[in-house]
Enzyme design. Structure first.
Site, PDB file in Angstrom:
ATOM      1  CG  ASP A  13      -1.744  -1.264   1.335  1.00  0.00           C
ATOM      2  OD1 ASP A  13      -2.334  -1.690   0.331  1.00  0.00           O
ATOM      3  OD2 ASP A  13      -1.765  -1.851   2.439  1.00  0.00           O
ATOM      4  CE  LYS A  16       3.359  -2.451  -4.576  1.00  0.00           C
ATOM      5  NZ  LYS A  16       3.197  -2.133  -3.141  1.00  0.00           N
ATOM      6  N   GLY A  40      -4.275  -4.136  -4.610  1.00  0.00           N
ATOM      7  CA  GLY A  40      -4.857  -3.225  -5.580  1.00  0.00           C
ATOM      8  C   GLY A  40      -3.997  -1.985  -5.733  1.00  0.00           C
ATOM      9  CG  HIS A  41      -0.909  -1.529  -7.883  1.00  0.00           C
ATOM     10  ND1 HIS A  41       0.048  -2.023  -8.732  1.00  0.00           N
ATOM     11  CD2 HIS A  41      -0.631  -2.050  -6.662  1.00  0.00           C
ATOM     12  CE1 HIS A  41       0.870  -2.818  -8.055  1.00  0.00           C
ATOM     13  NE2 HIS A  41       0.470  -2.850  -6.806  1.00  0.00           N
ATOM     14  CD  GLN A 225       0.807  -8.876  -2.321  1.00  0.00           C
ATOM     15  OE1 GLN A 225       1.674  -9.359  -3.026  1.00  0.00           O
ATOM     16  NE2 GLN A 225      -0.465  -9.056  -2.579  1.00  0.00           N
TER      17      GLN A 225
END
Length: 429
Positions: A13, A16, A40-41, A225
């Protein structure tokens, strides 16, 4: 030709999505090399917000090729939904700009069912898994009992393998966990639709990478991650089921080690983590709540509130060593605006002694206390800063201290969620 690997240095988180999106401008292809849709990005482009789970963040750039490597575990339903969702918002997603490795393992319905059943059975000892089937899928991969994309495209092989596997999984679900079994008929029906939709996207990713390198193109490799969730090097057992460290790009995408040029570590200006596990600098009072609300610290995949606390340099030094960081991308510096003072954890104290390396024993790590260095905060708005000199002196000192403590330059400093809200001090390609 240049290759850049982007990894998270904390518990994920770190932002990225935005940094990969920014670096994609100089790359011809973006390759995802590990993890699954448990991460999730989030990207903000103009007035639009995009959350990507499997497709590399570079998909929002026309003319860029995006590849999902063999190290990624892929839920076919999620991937199809993500492709259709992007298309529905006007983003071009075709086999010309998205490729899926034929060697990637598939997350099957029984993986998700087992993941949920196991976690529910642990009660208060839950690990905090997302229930997306990531762990069970990686287990089957290691046990040589997995289903790969190539299997999905061979109907005869697929049905024979799934029939045998499903007998075992359903026995566990019914007789051990007391959960509902997975329907064989529904799985057979759904798999036909998956194969028909995904087959045009299936490629040999390692070969595509090699071709691009021979053509002298820049490649960007995107992890999921963060380092402290690494299966081998993280705060085990409160980790993910794959290896988010930079070295995994070799196995997870098919890139030779000597072809890695630059490793960029994403560092959030404070620290967060989701789920259970030790968190030495966690702030459970108003500071933690403030960071969560201003930083929007809620899981992009699950919506769960993230635990928040001060920056932990002990964690960052270890990440710098494990990943061989050449550069740092510092994110969410703007979230610290308005704090009278800011703390940075420079060491731990364990049984009266200073500790500068994370203990492998989680029970010992939980006993550690943070040793802080306190800096003055700033109140000026920094979202419009585009050069370091535009930042308040206190913010500049904060960045400089981080560079000094971990001995890695901060070449990118993010001061907002938008693409433009970035200080780029050096080109990484």
């Amino acid at each position: 030709m240049s290759t850049v690997v982007v990894v998270g240095t904390q518990w994920g988180d770190e932002g990225k999505g935005k940094i990969v999106d920014l670096l994609t401008e100089q790359a011809s292809a973006v390759i995802r090399f590990q993890g699954g849709n448990n991460a999730g990005h989030t990207l903000v482009v103009g007035s639009q917000k995009f959350i990507l789970h499997l497709i590399p963040s570079g998909i929002l750039h026309p003319g860029k090729q995006c590849l999902i490597g063999n190290g990624v575990v892929v839920d076919p339903e999620v991937l199809i939904e993500e492709i259709e969702g992007l298309r529905g918002r006007g983003v071009r997603v075709t086999p010309k700009n998205l490729g899926l490795s034929e060697r990637a393992h598939l997350i099957m319905p029984y993986h998700k069912a087992l993941d949920v059943a196991r976690e529910e059975g642990k009660g208060r000892k839950k690990l905090g898994t997302t229930g997306r089937g990531i762990g069970p899928c990686y287990e089957d991969k290691a046990a040589r009992n997995g289903i790969r994309v190539a299997d999905l495209l061979n109907r005869k092989v697929f049905l024979a393998r799934v029939r045998d596997i499903l007998n075992e999984k359903n026995f566990l679900l019914k007789n051990y966990y007391g959960a509902q079994p997975v329907s064989s008929k529904r799985l057979q029906r759904d798999s036909l639709a998956w194969a028909e939709f995904l087959s045009p996207f299936v490629v040999n990713v390692a070969e595509r990478i090699d071709e691009a390198l021979h053509m002298g193109r820049n490649l960007l490799f995107e992890g999921a991650q963060g380092t402290q969730l690494d299966l081998d090097h993280g705060t085990y057992p409160f980790v993910t089921s794959s290896n988010p460290v930079a070295g995994t790009v070799c196995a997870g995408a098919g890139l030779a080690p000597k072809r890695i040029d630059t490793v960029v570590g994403l560092v959030k200006a404070y620290t967060t983590r989701v789920g259970a596990g030790p968190f030495i600098t966690e702030e459970k009072g108003w500071i933690g709540r403030r960071l969560r609300e201003i930083g929007g610290e809620y899981g992009s995949t699950t919506g769960r509130p993230r635990r928040c606390g001060w920056l932990d340099v002990v964690v960052l030094r270890e990440s710098a060593r494990l990943n061989g960081l050449d550069s740092i991308a510092l994110t969410k510096l703007d979230v610290l605006t308005g704090l009278g003072e800011i703390k940075v954890c420079v060491a731990y104290r364990l049984n009266g002694k200073k500790v500068r390396i994370l203990p492998a024993d989680t029970s010992r790590l939980e006993q550690c206390q943070p040793v802080y260095q306190t800096l003055p905060g700033w109140s000026e708005e920094i979202g419009r800063a585009r050069e370091m000199k535009d930042l308040p002196q206190a913010a500049q000192r904060y960045v400089a201290l981080l560079e000094e403590l971990i001995q890695v330059p901060a070449d990118i400093v993010s001061v907002g969620a938008e693409r433009e809200a970035t200080i780029l001090r050096r080109s990484l390609f």
